[in-house]
Design an enzyme around this catalytic site. Structure first.
Site, PDB file in Angstrom:
ATOM      1  N   LYS A 193      53.185  29.930  30.145  1.00  0.00           N
ATOM      2  CA  LYS A 193      53.043  30.931  29.088  1.00  0.00           C
ATOM      3  C   LYS A 193      53.681  30.416  27.792  1.00  0.00           C
ATOM      4  O   LYS A 193      53.106  30.536  26.713  1.00  0.00           O
ATOM      5  CB  LYS A 193      53.716  32.241  29.526  1.00  0.00           C
ATOM      6  CG  LYS A 193      53.007  33.441  28.969  1.00  0.00           C
ATOM      7  CD  LYS A 193      53.311  34.713  29.695  1.00  0.00           C
ATOM      8  CE  LYS A 193      52.536  35.841  29.018  1.00  0.00           C
ATOM      9  NZ  LYS A 193      52.737  37.121  29.626  1.00  0.00           N
ATOM     10  N   LYS A 211      36.193  27.450  43.135  1.00  0.00           N
ATOM     11  CA  LYS A 211      37.139  28.212  43.959  1.00  0.00           C
ATOM     12  C   LYS A 211      37.009  29.712  43.619  1.00  0.00           C
ATOM     13  O   LYS A 211      36.958  30.072  42.439  1.00  0.00           O
ATOM     14  CB  LYS A 211      38.556  27.726  43.650  1.00  0.00           C
ATOM     15  CG  LYS A 211      39.591  28.470  44.447  1.00  0.00           C
ATOM     16  CD  LYS A 211      41.016  28.107  44.065  1.00  0.00           C
ATOM     17  CE  LYS A 211      41.975  29.019  44.786  1.00  0.00           C
ATOM     18  NZ  LYS A 211      43.023  29.600  44.049  1.00  0.00           N
ATOM     19  N   LYS A 266      39.688  35.857  40.970  1.00  0.00           N
ATOM     20  CA  LYS A 266      39.426  36.968  40.041  1.00  0.00           C
ATOM     21  C   LYS A 266      39.218  36.433  38.630  1.00  0.00           C
ATOM     22  O   LYS A 266      38.376  36.912  37.900  1.00  0.00           O
ATOM     23  CB  LYS A 266      40.627  37.918  40.016  1.00  0.00           C
ATOM     24  CG  LYS A 266      40.640  38.917  41.143  1.00  0.00           C
ATOM     25  CD  LYS A 266      41.663  40.001  40.906  1.00  0.00           C
ATOM     26  CE  LYS A 266      43.103  39.523  41.049  1.00  0.00           C
ATOM     27  NZ  LYS A 266      43.498  39.169  42.411  1.00  0.00           N
TER      28      LYS A 266
HETATM   29  P1  ADP Z   1      43.085  35.222  42.250  1.00  0.00           P
HETATM   30  O1  ADP Z   1      42.927  33.724  42.060  1.00  0.00           O
HETATM   31  O2  ADP Z   1      41.804  35.872  42.555  1.00  0.00           O
HETATM   32  O3  ADP Z   1      43.861  35.885  41.129  1.00  0.00           O
HETATM   33  P2  ADP Z   1      45.543  35.531  43.719  1.00  0.00           P
HETATM   34  O4  ADP Z   1      46.209  34.440  42.961  1.00  0.00           O
HETATM   35  O5  ADP Z   1      45.927  36.945  43.476  1.00  0.00           O
HETATM   36  O6  ADP Z   1      43.939  35.372  43.549  1.00  0.00           O
HETATM   37  O7  ADP Z   1      45.604  35.206  45.292  1.00  0.00           O
HETATM   38  C1  ADP Z   1      46.564  35.676  46.181  1.00  0.00           C
HETATM   39  C2  ADP Z   1      46.589  34.710  47.356  1.00  0.00           C
HETATM   40  O8  ADP Z   1      45.266  34.595  47.927  1.00  0.00           O
HETATM   41  C3  ADP Z   1      46.979  33.291  46.923  1.00  0.00           C
HETATM   42  O9  ADP Z   1      48.329  33.067  47.253  1.00  0.00           O
HETATM   43  C4  ADP Z   1      46.112  32.375  47.736  1.00  0.00           C
HETATM   44  O10 ADP Z   1      46.846  31.907  48.840  1.00  0.00           O
HETATM   45  C5  ADP Z   1      44.977  33.238  48.253  1.00  0.00           C
HETATM   46  N1  ADP Z   1      43.688  32.860  47.630  1.00  0.00           N
HETATM   47  C6  ADP Z   1      43.177  33.326  46.476  1.00  0.00           C
HETATM   48  N2  ADP Z   1      41.957  32.780  46.232  1.00  0.00           N
HETATM   49  C7  ADP Z   1      41.691  31.946  47.255  1.00  0.00           C
HETATM   50  C8  ADP Z   1      40.589  31.083  47.593  1.00  0.00           C
HETATM   51  N3  ADP Z   1      39.495  30.994  46.837  1.00  0.00           N
HETATM   52  N4  ADP Z   1      40.663  30.378  48.737  1.00  0.00           N
HETATM   53  C9  ADP Z   1      41.772  30.473  49.541  1.00  0.00           C
HETATM   54  N5  ADP Z   1      42.831  31.255  49.280  1.00  0.00           N
HETATM   55  C10 ADP Z   1      42.807  31.990  48.154  1.00  0.00           C
END
Ligand code: ADP
Ligand code: TRP
Length: 321
Positions: free
Chosen positions: A110, A189, A192
């Protein structure tokens, strides 16, 4: 052995969250004493709409229960319902080197972008350390993005123990299966932030529509294809039975199929795979009082443990006269 993990309540869970994290946490409830909490204090560093934060928090608890977290075997609670953790956070903060926290990704990134950062974000890893140490957890299942925070936790625990005696149990990260990276509907990948997610609890019709929009290459119908690297096949493998997966793999290698067929099979398999959690979720969502009861019971168990650890820490550093 005691396992603990926190889940940020930041919206509806997608397949990546489930296969990459939630399912793996939940599986551990059968093997070890386990604590899971909805990290609403951490979410407060980003979610500043009170209605939304409360809603996300309850929703996250409902999601976990619907996906198989069993309150009879594991302890489920909301982070802020155990105030001992916030007190322990202060104790740890008094000995947390600025340099250590300045190096942590969330804050550093940030800053590098020239964005203003709050003290909450800066101290995010200290609160996370308090979360872990408050319950004498020794195993912390997390994605590799959280590894740095576990290192900070270990540093803070070691330095407190060094100064004040053996107060904290030294935790270890259990890195979630990295091969479980779930691709999104565009093949990148799933995340969100890329807007390429398939939500677990979408109604089947909406989910089918999204699946039909998954991007594919322009391979002609008659040509065979190696299934392993194909994101459509990877998604199918997550929700299909092993027989279905093998049959689909053989179809890929033989050729003579269109991606439309695969998408249809994927939508069918996904609907079946998530049918039970979906109906459990609907049932729980209609009984919020029951969910609150489960959380209150979890918080009571959590506080019992955390207050013992906090008392130990306060005694050790001279706060009890
Ligand atoms: P986003 O990338 O959608 O914001 P988060 O960072 O909130 O997702 O994800 C929470 C947890 O879910 C992470 O610690 C990770 O381990 C798992 N995760 C998120 N996206 C994936 C993915 N595409 N494949 C595997 N694990 C994932
Ligand atoms: N920071 C974690 C995440 O974003 C959530 C979390 C908060 C956590 N406290 C924790 C994870 C303690 C494990 C242990 O995913």
């Amino acid at each position: 052995m005691r396992v603990l993990s926190g889940i940020q309540p930041t919206g509806r869970p997608h397949w990546g969250n489930y296969f990459g994290a939630i399912r793996q946490y939940i599986d551990l409830q059968d093997e070890q004493e386990s604590y899971y909490f909805v990290a609403n204090l951490h979410a407060l560093t980003t979610v500043r709409d009170p209605k939304l934060l409360a809603e996300y928090t309850l929703d996250a608890a409902i999601d976990l229960l619907a996906l198989g977290l069993d309150p009879a075997r594991a302890t489920l609670f909301v982070q802020s319902d155990v105030p001992e953790v916030s007190e322990l956070c202060w104790l740890l903060m008094t000995g947390a080197p600025m340099g250590l926290l300045e190096r942590c990704h969330a804050y550093k990134d940030k800053k590098a972008k020239g964005l203003p950062a709050d003290a909450g974000l800066f101290n995010y890893p200290v609160l996370m350390a308090a979360d872990i140490l408050a319950y004498d957890a020794d195993t912390v299942p997390v994605g590799d993005d959280q590894l740095q925070h576990i290192e900070v936790c270990r540093d803070l625990a070691a330095s407190f123990n060094h100064q004040f005696g053996e107060v904290f149990v030294m935790p270890k990260a259990k890195i979630l299966d990295a091969s479980a990276k779930v691709p999104g509907i565009d093949g990148e990948k799933m995340s969100k932030s890329y807007n390429n997610t398939l939500e677990i609890f979408d109604d089947p019709k909406a989910q089918r529509k999204k699946i039909m929009r998954i991007t594919t290459d322009s391979r002609p119908m008659d040509q065979p294809k190696e299934p392993a690297g194909d994101h459509l096949f990877q998604l199918y493998s997550l929700v299909a039975t092993s027989d279905q997966r093998e049959a689909m793999g053989a179809l890929y290698r033989r050729g003579g199929f269109g991606y439309g067929e695969v998408k249809k099979a994927l939508a069918d398999a996904a609907e079946r795979y998530f049918a039970e959690p979906r109906s459990r979720r609907a049932e729980l969502a209609s009984q919020p009082a029951r969910v609150r009861e489960i959380l209150a019971d979890g918080a009571e168990r959590g506080r019992k443990k955390a207050s013992q650890v906090l008392a130990r820490a306060k005694e050790a550093c001279g706060l009890i006269i």
